[in-house]
Scaffold this active site. Structure first.
Site, PDB file in Angstrom:
ATOM      1  N   ALA A 152       0.750  -1.299   0.043  1.00  0.00           N
ATOM      2  CA  ALA A 152      -0.016  -0.032   0.140  1.00  0.00           C
ATOM      3  C   ALA A 152       0.918   1.476  -0.110  1.00  0.00           C
ATOM      4  CB  ALA A 152      -0.864  -0.044   1.147  1.00  0.00           C
ATOM      5  N   TYR A 153       1.820   1.243   0.666  1.00  0.00           N
ATOM      6  CA  TYR A 153       2.689   2.367   0.845  1.00  0.00           C
ATOM      7  C   TYR A 153       3.501   2.501  -0.290  1.00  0.00           C
ATOM      8  CZ  TYR A 153       6.742   5.334   2.334  1.00  0.00           C
ATOM      9  OH  TYR A 153       7.884   6.058   2.701  1.00  0.00           O
ATOM     10  N   ALA A 154       3.979   1.671  -0.823  1.00  0.00           N
ATOM     11  CA  ALA A 154       5.031   1.600  -2.052  1.00  0.00           C
ATOM     12  C   ALA A 154       4.000   1.997  -3.378  1.00  0.00           C
ATOM     13  CB  ALA A 154       5.680   0.248  -2.369  1.00  0.00           C
ATOM     14  N   SER A 156       1.227   3.942  -3.144  1.00  0.00           N
ATOM     15  CA  SER A 156       1.107   5.322  -2.992  1.00  0.00           C
ATOM     16  C   SER A 156       2.386   6.256  -3.358  1.00  0.00           C
ATOM     17  CB  SER A 156       0.663   5.752  -1.747  1.00  0.00           C
ATOM     18  OG  SER A 156       1.915   5.825  -0.720  1.00  0.00           O
TER      19      SER A 156
END
Length: 288
Positions: A152-154, A156
């Site tokens: 999810a972080y990557a 974004s």
């Protein structure tokens, strides 16, 4: 640069707080966003009169607009906007709540865009007056390299990188430059939350890998980058007559940056799978 003015999002702790402190120490006037009145009072007491807090959530367009109206009452130009506010939560993508996945985009991408749009008139005024006008987006090595459990972080941060490229090319029309800073894991309070986030998924098929990763968190924290390295990169991006478009800050240039981006995907997959003990479920069951 004694009269330069910056707006920094997410200054309560960590990278944003350290960037604000460095700029204030070197004569900048700084506006910084925080999420609570308590944080506003604490950071103001630490940084002094050159710092003005803005209590707002970057995902709330009305709050962002109101915050920029307050900035406009105090200055007619912004030399720099530093989009630092962000979230990072670990989870296997098969199990992440879509609401949490979407929130990464709301904060890390849409929030940065909303603040940039609201700050644009002040940034353009700085450029028109002959001064430097820069947008610095704090991304991550995850904006180029996606590891398990950080999907999810990557995702974004990949989106933030793409948005930054498009924005940089569009804002040449106004003489405003856009720069991306890409640190690896940094020694901030967010590291301490990582193991607890992983624990929520110990009862899934990823449990053995996640437990192994959680046990290694002490070593990961020890090898994390000092915040000062990120601050140095941001300052370089603000002061350089011709800044780089990107400032990567990996823990190791070879293993954290060059090899992941140059090796064939399947080769790098194999290295990551071995490191994270992600033995295939089929192979595990066949070996019983």
């Amino acid at each position: 640069m004694s009269t330069a003015t910056a707006l920094i999002t997410g200054v309560s702790t960590g990278i944003g707080r350290s960037i604000a402190a460095r700029l204030v120490e070197t004569g900048w006037s700084v506006f910084g966003t925080v999420r609570s009145d308590a944080d506003a009072g604490r950071v103001t007491a630490e940084l002094g009169s050159r710092f003005v807090p803005l209590v707002l959530d970057v995902t709330d367009p009305e709050a962002v607009a109101e915050g920029l109206r307050e900035v406009t009452t105090r200055t007619s130009t912004l030399s720099a906007l530093i989009n630092n506010a962000g979230i990072s939560e670990a989870a296997p993508l098969l199990h992440v709540d879509p609401v949490d996945f979407r929130r990464h985009y709301d904060v890390n991408v849409v929030g940065a865009l909303q603040v940039t749009q609201a700050a644009f008139p002040l940034l353009r005024a700085a450029a028109v007056s002959g001064g430097r006008s820069r947008v610095v987006n704090v991304s991550s090595v995850a904006g180029k390299i996606a590891y398990p459990y950080m999907g999810a972080y990557a995702a974004s941060k990949h989106a933030l990188e793409a948005m930054s490229d498009a924005l940089r090319r569009e804002l040449t029309l106004y003489g405003i430059d856009v720069v991306v800073v890409e640190p690896s894991t940094v020694k901030t309070p967010i590291i301490g939350k990582f193991a607890a986030q992983l624990e929520r998924y110990f009862d899934t098929d990823y449990g053995p890998s996640l437990r192994e990763l959680a046990r290694g968190m002490a070593g990961r924290e020890a090898s994390a980058l000092p915040v000062s390295k990120v601050v140095d990169a941001v300052v370089a991006a603000l002061h350089s007559p011709r800044p780089k478009t990107r400032y990567p800050i990996p823990r190791s240039w070879l293993t954290s940056w060059i090899l992941p981006r140059c090796l064939p995907d399947r080769v790098f997959d194999a290295l990551v799978v071995r490191r994270l003990a992600l033995r295939s479920k089929r192979a595990t069951e066949a070996g019983r």
